[in-house]
Design an enzyme around this catalytic site. Structure first.
Site, PDB file in Angstrom:
ATOM      1  CE  LYS A  75      92.949   4.042   2.246  1.00  0.00           C
ATOM      2  NZ  LYS A  75      91.965   3.359   2.873  1.00  0.00           N
ATOM      3  CE  LYS A 107      91.297  10.402   4.108  1.00  0.00           C
ATOM      4  NZ  LYS A 107      90.401   9.337   4.084  1.00  0.00           N
ATOM      5  CE  LYS A 130      88.593   4.554  10.045  1.00  0.00           C
ATOM      6  NZ  LYS A 130      88.551   4.116   8.665  1.00  0.00           N
TER       7      LYS A 130
HETATM    8  N1  AQP Z   1      89.398  13.414   7.132  1.00  0.00           N
HETATM    9  C1  AQP Z   1      88.171  13.126   6.778  1.00  0.00           C
HETATM   10  N2  AQP Z   1      87.360  14.224   6.511  1.00  0.00           N
HETATM   11  C2  AQP Z   1      86.085  13.997   6.124  1.00  0.00           C
HETATM   12  N3  AQP Z   1      85.462  12.621   5.960  1.00  0.00           N
HETATM   13  C3  AQP Z   1      86.249  11.621   6.045  1.00  0.00           C
HETATM   14  N4  AQP Z   1      85.999  10.340   5.901  1.00  0.00           N
HETATM   15  C4  AQP Z   1      86.916   9.847   6.255  1.00  0.00           C
HETATM   16  N5  AQP Z   1      88.256  10.764   6.559  1.00  0.00           N
HETATM   17  C5  AQP Z   1      87.598  12.008   6.519  1.00  0.00           C
HETATM   18  C6  AQP Z   1      84.711   9.593   5.626  1.00  0.00           C
HETATM   19  O1  AQP Z   1      84.378   8.842   6.804  1.00  0.00           O
HETATM   20  C7  AQP Z   1      83.814   7.534   5.938  1.00  0.00           C
HETATM   21  C8  AQP Z   1      84.508   6.303   6.185  1.00  0.00           C
HETATM   22  O2  AQP Z   1      85.950   6.534   5.789  1.00  0.00           O
HETATM   23  P1  AQP Z   1      86.549   5.085   5.874  1.00  0.00           P
HETATM   24  O3  AQP Z   1      87.017   4.514   6.975  1.00  0.00           O
HETATM   25  O4  AQP Z   1      85.619   3.897   5.040  1.00  0.00           O
HETATM   26  O5  AQP Z   1      87.706   5.043   4.918  1.00  0.00           O
HETATM   27  P2  AQP Z   1      88.690   6.479   4.701  1.00  0.00           P
HETATM   28  O6  AQP Z   1      87.779   7.267   3.760  1.00  0.00           O
HETATM   29  O7  AQP Z   1      89.741   5.862   4.058  1.00  0.00           O
HETATM   30  O8  AQP Z   1      89.096   6.790   6.058  1.00  0.00           O
HETATM   31  P3  AQP Z   1      90.326   6.998   6.786  1.00  0.00           P
HETATM   32  O9  AQP Z   1      89.981   7.471   8.247  1.00  0.00           O
HETATM   33  O10 AQP Z   1      91.408   7.727   5.989  1.00  0.00           O
HETATM   34  O11 AQP Z   1      90.619   5.305   6.893  1.00  0.00           O
HETATM   35  P4  AQP Z   1      91.938   4.818   6.765  1.00  0.00           P
HETATM   36  O12 AQP Z   1      93.116   5.429   7.284  1.00  0.00           O
HETATM   37  O13 AQP Z   1      91.906   3.276   7.101  1.00  0.00           O
HETATM   38  O14 AQP Z   1      91.934   4.836   4.942  1.00  0.00           O
HETATM   39  C9  AQP Z   1      83.705   7.965   4.418  1.00  0.00           C
HETATM   40  O15 AQP Z   1      82.636   8.549   4.185  1.00  0.00           O
HETATM   41  C10 AQP Z   1      84.937   9.096   4.374  1.00  0.00           C
HETATM   42  O16 AQP Z   1      84.451   9.955   3.348  1.00  0.00           O
END
Ligand code: AQP
Length: 345
Positions: A121, A204, A207
């Site tokens: 990040k 991955k 969002k």
């Molecule tokens: N692509 C993914 N596949 C499977 N699991 C996922 N998770 C996120 N993306 C995937 C799971 O969703 C939960 C919440 O994640 P988060 O929102 O706290 O943070 P993150 O993992 O950083 O998710 P994002 O979507 O990538 O958010 P941003 O873009 O804001 O950083 C966790 O259990 C995660 O494993």
């Protein structure tokens, strides 16, 4: 403390999602769908919209509020019942930030330096990243330990943070000669523990990816879902008979895994059905399945989002229930650490 000592803690699940954007299919399959399964298994479940984590990168204040309500609607629409699970936003329970500080003083810089999410990040310009982004994993440890949670359902990407939580809990217990904190287990299950971007099978689905075409949002309508799947990057080969043959085809493997997770089947079963077919046949079948599974969730989410005051009420009630568990655990932690707490409450 050994894992066996966890047996003295009541089974309790904690997990969270950042309201840092709209919920994606990755969040749904990797986390939310399993949150609902755990709730339905009858285990005590505490689910949190981690807005304090969200501001570790810039969030427009009004959008953050809207995204938090949207995420709450997504949880409820996907099957989280606020009467059975505790559902709240993190900043309404100040004990998260307070325990986070104590755990910042337990976590070691060397441990934090190994966290791959920070590296991903912060990117090349780590000097410009917020201190909060660096401390993100110790706040996550506080989220989990504040409820004495024993299990943490997460996607593959969060495994390292749950392991760090165990290290922090073990060091706290060791340093203060106590067995106050459990060593929580990551629970990583299902065919889609790591859903990949529709535009790049090595990244991955996220969002916060600048490309909306890279993800399916839980608010996307049927046409949008079909369009994104139709345009998803793939290769020209037909689907093979075995999973091993997908090893070097990340985009194809991703779509097969998504199909399997949505259908509740093993990826091998999906290949048995589609082996020899090209993406011209597979993508429409996947789009149809995705719309069938996500369509009712999207409709319900939109209905719930039309009444923001009701969402806020649900989150407030959840926060009160969360606070009732968290306060005594924070208070005991501060006692153990040696703080005087003589103010009348
Ligand atoms: N692509 C993914 N596949 C499977 N699991 C996922 N998770 C996120 N993306 C995937 C799971 O969703 C939960 C919440 O994640 P988060 O929102 O706290 O943070 P993150 O993992 O950083 O998710 P994002 O979507 O990538 O958010 P941003 O873009 O804001 O950083 C966790 O259990 C995660 O494993």
């Amino acid at each position: 403390m050994t894992d066996a000592a966890n047996a003295s803690f009541k089974p309790r699940i904690f997990s969270g999602i950042q309201p840092s954007g709209g919920l994606t299919l990755g969040n749904y399959l990797g986390a939310l769908k399993r949150f609902v399964e755990k709730q339905d298994e009858g285990i005590e479940t505490v689910y949190c919209l981690v807005d304090l984590h969200a501001i570790t990168v810039w969030q427009d204040p009004e959008r953050l509020r809207a995204q938090t309500r949207e995420a709450a609607a997504g949880f409820i629409a996907a099957g989280i019942d606020p009467a059975r699970s505790i559902l709240f936003n993190q900043s309404q329970v100040s004990a998260h930030a307070e325990l986070g500080w104590v755990l910042n003083c337990v976590a070691r810089l060397g441990w934090m330096n190994r966290m791959t999410q920070f590296k991903d990040k912060a990117g090349k310009n780590a000097e410009a990243a917020s201190l909060g982004l660096y401390a993100y994993p110790s706040l996550m440890a506080a989220d989990i330990l504040l409820y004495h949670a024993t299990m943490v359902p997460v996607g593959e990407d969060q495994k390292q943070h749950v392991e760090l939580t165990r290290d922090i809990a073990a060091k706290f217990n060791h340093d203060y000669r106590t067995d106050f904190f459990p060593l929580p287990e990551p629970v990583i299950e299902g065919a889609a523990t790591r859903v990949m971007s529709l535009r790049d099978g090595t990244k991955k689905m996220s969002k916060s990816d600048p490309s909306d075409a890279s993800r399916i949002n839980l608010t996307d309508d049927a046409d949008m879902i079909a369009q994104k799947i139709r345009k998803a990057r793939t290769d020209a080969e037909p689907l093979p008979e075995t999973l091993a043959e997908l090893k070097d085809r990340p985009e194809a493997k991703n779509l097969v895994n998504i199909y399997a997770a949505l259908a509740g089947e093993a990826p091998e079963t999906v290949l048995e059905r589609f082996a020899g077919h090209g993406f011209g046949a597979f993508k429409p079948a996947l789009a149809e399945l995705a719309v069938a599974v996500l369509g009712p969730i999207t409709t319900e989410m939109k209905r719930l989002m039309a009444d923001p005051a009701e969402i806020d009420r649900v989150l407030g009630q959840g926060a009160e229930r969360a606070d009732a568990i968290a306060r005594p655990i924070l208070a005991r932690t501060l006692d153990i650490v040696g703080m005087i707490r003589s103010r009348p409450v």
